[in-house]
Scaffold this motif. Structure first.
Motif, mmCIF file in Angstrom:
data_model
loop_
_atom_site.group_PDB
_atom_site.id
_atom_site.type_symbol
_atom_site.label_atom_id
_atom_site.label_comp_id
_atom_site.label_asym_id
_atom_site.label_seq_id
_atom_site.Cartn_x
_atom_site.Cartn_y
_atom_site.Cartn_z
ATOM 1 N N ARG A 46 0.825 -1.206 0.000
ATOM 2 C CA ARG A 46 0.000 0.000 0.000
ATOM 3 C C ARG A 46 0.864 1.263 0.000
ATOM 4 O O ARG A 46 0.606 2.216 -0.739
ATOM 5 C CB ARG A 46 -0.899 -0.006 1.240
ATOM 6 C CG ARG A 46 -2.335 0.178 0.975
ATOM 7 C CD ARG A 46 -3.249 0.262 2.175
ATOM 8 N NE ARG A 46 -2.729 0.091 3.498
ATOM 9 C CZ ARG A 46 -2.784 -1.044 4.201
ATOM 10 N NH1 ARG A 46 -3.331 -2.127 3.671
ATOM 11 N NH2 ARG A 46 -2.304 -1.099 5.417
ATOM 12 N N ASN A 77 -14.691 2.428 -0.648
ATOM 13 C CA ASN A 77 -15.171 2.544 0.720
ATOM 14 C C ASN A 77 -14.271 3.529 1.463
ATOM 15 O O ASN A 77 -13.123 3.223 1.771
ATOM 16 C CB ASN A 77 -15.164 1.173 1.395
ATOM 17 C CG ASN A 77 -15.789 1.191 2.773
ATOM 18 O OD1 ASN A 77 -15.843 2.220 3.438
ATOM 19 N ND2 ASN A 77 -16.263 0.046 3.211
ATOM 20 N N THR A 79 -14.467 4.577 4.503
ATOM 21 C CA THR A 79 -14.155 4.112 5.856
ATOM 22 C C THR A 79 -12.946 3.182 5.841
ATOM 23 O O THR A 79 -12.074 3.274 6.711
ATOM 24 C CB THR A 79 -15.375 3.412 6.485
ATOM 25 O OG1 THR A 79 -16.498 4.304 6.412
ATOM 26 C CG2 THR A 79 -15.125 3.036 7.926
ATOM 27 N N ASP A 80 -12.869 2.293 4.849
ATOM 28 C CA ASP A 80 -11.704 1.412 4.720
ATOM 29 C C ASP A 80 -10.439 2.218 4.439
ATOM 30 O O ASP A 80 -9.373 1.933 4.993
ATOM 31 C CB ASP A 80 -11.901 0.381 3.601
ATOM 32 C CG ASP A 80 -12.860 -0.730 3.979
ATOM 33 O OD1 ASP A 80 -13.222 -0.844 5.171
ATOM 34 O OD2 ASP A 80 -13.257 -1.486 3.068
ATOM 35 N N SER A 83 -9.395 3.819 7.675
ATOM 36 C CA SER A 83 -8.859 2.792 8.572
ATOM 37 C C SER A 83 -7.454 2.371 8.158
ATOM 38 O O SER A 83 -6.550 2.249 8.997
ATOM 39 C CB SER A 83 -9.802 1.586 8.588
ATOM 40 O OG SER A 83 -9.327 0.607 9.474
ATOM 41 N N ASN A 84 -7.243 2.145 6.863
ATOM 42 C CA ASN A 84 -5.911 1.776 6.367
ATOM 43 C C ASN A 84 -4.907 2.891 6.593
ATOM 44 O O ASN A 84 -3.749 2.633 6.944
ATOM 45 C CB ASN A 84 -5.967 1.429 4.875
ATOM 46 C CG ASN A 84 -6.644 0.105 4.610
ATOM 47 O OD1 ASN A 84 -6.735 -0.742 5.483
ATOM 48 N ND2 ASN A 84 -7.145 -0.066 3.400
ATOM 49 N N ASP A 87 -3.951 2.813 10.186
ATOM 50 C CA ASP A 87 -3.072 1.667 10.441
ATOM 51 C C ASP A 87 -1.659 1.905 9.913
ATOM 52 O O ASP A 87 -0.691 1.401 10.477
ATOM 53 C CB ASP A 87 -3.647 0.396 9.810
ATOM 54 C CG ASP A 87 -4.914 -0.081 10.508
ATOM 55 O OD1 ASP A 87 -5.190 0.374 11.641
ATOM 56 O OD2 ASP A 87 -5.631 -0.908 9.914
ATOM 57 N N LYS A 104 -11.446 5.383 15.146
ATOM 58 C CA LYS A 104 -11.770 5.264 13.728
ATOM 59 C C LYS A 104 -13.283 5.339 13.519
ATOM 60 O O LYS A 104 -14.047 4.908 14.374
ATOM 61 C CB LYS A 104 -11.325 3.896 13.199
ATOM 62 C CG LYS A 104 -9.856 3.596 13.306
ATOM 63 C CD LYS A 104 -9.579 2.185 12.806
ATOM 64 C CE LYS A 104 -8.132 1.808 12.964
ATOM 65 N NZ LYS A 104 -7.857 0.460 12.449
ATOM 66 N N THR A 106 -16.759 3.918 11.988
ATOM 67 C CA THR A 106 -17.163 2.521 11.836
ATOM 68 C C THR A 106 -18.197 2.297 10.739
ATOM 69 O O THR A 106 -18.349 1.184 10.258
ATOM 70 C CB THR A 106 -17.726 1.979 13.161
ATOM 71 O OG1 THR A 106 -18.801 2.825 13.594
ATOM 72 C CG2 THR A 106 -16.650 1.942 14.234
ATOM 73 N N ASN A 108 -19.660 2.180 7.130
ATOM 74 C CA ASN A 108 -19.160 2.157 5.755
ATOM 75 C C ASN A 108 -19.818 3.249 4.925
ATOM 76 O O ASN A 108 -21.035 3.381 4.922
ATOM 77 C CB ASN A 108 -19.423 0.795 5.105
ATOM 78 C CG ASN A 108 -18.513 -0.274 5.643
ATOM 79 O OD1 ASN A 108 -17.376 0.002 6.023
ATOM 80 N ND2 ASN A 108 -18.986 -1.500 5.692
ATOM 81 N N LYS A 115 -9.383 8.409 -5.104
ATOM 82 C CA LYS A 115 -8.945 7.707 -3.896
ATOM 83 C C LYS A 115 -7.526 8.101 -3.477
ATOM 84 O O LYS A 115 -7.259 8.327 -2.297
ATOM 85 C CB LYS A 115 -9.024 6.194 -4.138
ATOM 86 C CG LYS A 115 -8.708 5.343 -2.949
ATOM 87 C CD LYS A 115 -8.888 3.877 -3.300
ATOM 88 C CE LYS A 115 -8.621 2.975 -2.124
ATOM 89 N NZ LYS A 115 -8.825 1.559 -2.484
#
Length: 175
Positions: A46, A77, A79-80, A83-84, A87, A104, A106, A108, A115
């Protein structure tokens, strides 16, 4: 002209710092735990992809200056992505902070947007929030504004805040 070139190099280095640090940290963890490749490889890939995008954006600088940038919109998404980004950014920067908590979103939320550009902005905002919040909390929320056809992403932290001298020119180029 020389000043502008120095500022540009500074911005480019700032953009590359977080993905590079994440790749280095994940690679070190992989070196210590070779069997844990499945844990570290996604972050490495990533962030290598993020660096590739930054390099592409650097090549596109003339288009930005000429206001002729094209966005690569896709459905994803949000939210993903958030989150990534958390992280990737938080462990690489906050490894020495013991009392830092990041919340975070939650729910979606799918959006049609660029992106990579959103990830770049999130990464910068989150890196700054972590950098100036050595002890405390950082929360990220996402709000749908259906009437305006907008999504509002809010990053709040309990850090130092923005220097009042910078506020008047905060959204100016090279600030």
């Amino acid at each position: 002209r020389h000043r502008k070139e120095v500022e540009f190099i500074s911005i480019a280095a700032h953009e590359m710092k977080v993905p590079l640090q994440t790749i280095l940290n994940s690679s070190e963890m992989l070196k210590k735990d070779p069997a844990g490749g499945h844990k570290y490889a996604p972050s490495i890939i990533r962030n290598a992809t993020r660096l590739q995008t930054i390099a592409k954006n650097l090549l596109d600088l003339s288009r930005i200056e000429n206001h002729s940038v094209t966005l690569n919109k896709e459905i994803f998404n949000l939210t993903d992505l958030i989150s990534n980004t958390i992280d990737d950014v938080v462990p690489s920067i906050a490894k020495n902070y013991q009392n830092l908590h990041v919340t975070k979103p939650t729910t979606n939320i799918f959006v049609y947007a660029d992106k990579d550009r959103i990830a770049q902005v999130l990464c910068n905002l989150l890196a700054n929030a972590v950098k100036f919040t050595t002890d405390g909390t950082i929360s990220i929320s996402v709000e749908k504004r259906l009437r305006q056809k907008q999504i509002l992403i809010t990053i709040k932290d309990s850090g130092l805040g923005i220097n009042p001298d910078i506020l008047p020119s905060l959204f100016s180029k090279f600030v």
